[in-house]
Design an enzyme around this catalytic site. Sequence first.
Site, short mmCIF file in Angstrom:
data_model
loop_
_atom_site.label_atom_id
_atom_site.label_comp_id
_atom_site.label_asym_id
_atom_site.label_seq_id
_atom_site.Cartn_x
_atom_site.Cartn_y
_atom_site.Cartn_z
N ASP A 1 -63.87 49.04 -52.78
CA ASP A 1 -64.14 50.50 -53.13
C ASP A 1 -62.96 51.87 -52.79
O ASP A 1 -63.05 52.31 -53.84
CB ASP A 1 -65.66 51.27 -52.48
CG ASP A 1 -67.24 49.97 -52.68
OD1 ASP A 1 -67.57 50.96 -53.40
OD2 ASP A 1 -67.05 49.12 -52.35
N GLU B 1 -67.04 58.74 -55.57
CA GLU B 1 -68.14 58.29 -54.36
C GLU B 1 -67.66 58.42 -52.97
O GLU B 1 -68.35 59.22 -52.48
CB GLU B 1 -68.55 57.02 -54.56
CG GLU B 1 -69.73 56.99 -53.76
CD GLU B 1 -70.57 55.78 -54.38
OE1 GLU B 1 -71.74 55.50 -53.85
OE2 GLU B 1 -69.88 54.79 -55.26
N ASP C 1 -66.57 55.75 -60.33
CA ASP C 1 -67.56 55.03 -59.13
C ASP C 1 -66.46 53.87 -59.40
O ASP C 1 -66.05 53.93 -60.21
CB ASP C 1 -68.88 54.86 -59.98
CG ASP C 1 -69.77 54.35 -58.79
OD1 ASP C 1 -69.33 53.81 -57.94
OD2 ASP C 1 -70.72 54.22 -59.22
N ILE D 1 -66.94 51.01 -57.02
CA ILE D 1 -67.89 49.94 -57.78
C ILE D 1 -69.54 50.55 -58.20
O ILE D 1 -69.91 50.30 -56.85
CB ILE D 1 -67.34 49.11 -56.34
CG1 ILE D 1 -65.67 48.27 -56.08
CG2 ILE D 1 -68.41 47.90 -57.09
CD1 ILE D 1 -65.92 47.04 -55.44
N THR E 1 -72.70 47.91 -55.15
CA THR E 1 -71.32 46.97 -54.50
C THR E 1 -72.69 46.20 -53.67
O THR E 1 -71.89 45.19 -53.38
CB THR E 1 -71.21 48.20 -53.45
OG1 THR E 1 -70.74 49.63 -53.91
CG2 THR E 1 -70.89 47.46 -52.04
N SER F 1 -76.12 51.35 -61.93
CA SER F 1 -76.77 51.66 -63.00
C SER F 1 -75.47 51.55 -64.05
O SER F 1 -76.30 51.42 -65.65
CB SER F 1 -76.70 53.08 -63.18
OG SER F 1 -78.09 53.59 -61.68
N LYS G 1 -76.19 48.49 -66.92
CA LYS G 1 -77.48 49.30 -68.06
C LYS G 1 -76.84 50.02 -68.62
O LYS G 1 -77.07 49.59 -69.70
CB LYS G 1 -78.42 49.96 -66.79
CG LYS G 1 -79.77 48.89 -66.40
CD LYS G 1 -79.44 48.50 -64.64
CE LYS G 1 -79.83 48.18 -63.40
NZ LYS G 1 -80.01 48.07 -62.23
#
Length: 412
Positions: free
Chosen positions: A92, A115, A175, A177, A180, A319, A322
């Site tokens: 990350d 993030e 973002d 990752i 995670t 998310s 998706k």
Amino acid sequence: MDLRCSSLRLSLLTSITPFSSSKFRHCSSNLSTIRACMPFSPQKAKYYKELEAAVNVVHKACRICVDVQKSLFSDDRRVLEKNDNTPVTIADFSVQALISLELGKLFPSIPLVAEEDSAFLRSNNLADAVVNVLNDNSSFSYNQLTNDEVLLAIDRGGNNAVAFDEKPATYWVLDPIDGTRGFLKGGNAMYVVGLALIVEGEIVLGVMGCPNWQESFNDRSASDIQETESESGIIMAAHAGCGTWKMKLSGLIDGLMGTNSSWVKCFVNECSTVHEACFCIPESQTWDSLPVSKSFRETSGPNNVEGGKIVLLPTCCGSLCKYLTVASGRASIFILRSRTRTIIKAWDHAVGMICVHEAGGKVTDWNGNQIDLAADAVARRVIFPPGGMLVTNGALHGQILELISSISSVAS
């Protein structure tokens, strides 16, 4: 708008901006010489140069993720846990540092909303690990980076790094990752590197990289999907008015960024009947917690569909997976419920929103209104969709909104 002009004011962390100064004199990124060959001309895309850079850097970030994941389980110091009990890894931080460095060099006036910040690295004395990841990747044409340079790059996107006013703003959203927990599962659990550009409040481009994306689920179960060897993964890229496109990660090898014919245009599916749709929901939520469950039961496989049932696709972490699924036509609907104690972050949705939109889909809150990315006026880090997020192929959007509204009315 000239992207060099910004309506924001920098906060106390004024030292985050001098990427052109001598502090970063030896960050000689090869993005200036390697170009992603996009499937549309620069004349059709106002932010073509920015999209090229985003595709290149997300591709590099995916390579970092794959490399770090291989060594993840041999070094438990590469995994940390944040205050909200969510995991974070060296990958990350490495991805955020890489993307911050690359974009800061190419577009120094555009701030980054991301993030992570470096607090965990500093408190756990793990800065060396991130620096080593970046310095060990010989494909990146940096001279040896120092701890201070990498920590500074991470904090360029961190909380309180920039402060906006209420005017429409221009900034990157990252973002490093998403998913995670999936990354930590190893195998072929999906995770996404997601990067979007907001210009004067509008999402103008987005790029997602998913190293473990499988081109076809067929009728495989969730366990089969996790165990199957990855074919190559994908890069998905969208630009306002130019559509959404995907390419296999294997088409972006060794700096040869593919040809126009390597890209495949993405379209949402044409499903127009709710009971024939494939749904995605967050792994942290159950079907029974969603209002549509009052009308339909769920099943995990299309061969098991009976009256009053819909297909609920296998859960994957994060998310953005998706959004990828809807934008590629594999699913028709992704529905997420807002919860009192859960904060919805902009980086979990921004890049997915434009990818779905440009593929022909629709994204709104549960009232049918567009998502307000500026609701968090100062930081642009949080969104507040009433009810939750609804992501569909467009054809089913009105039907799902009606279901939500009718069930909510009965409940109240």
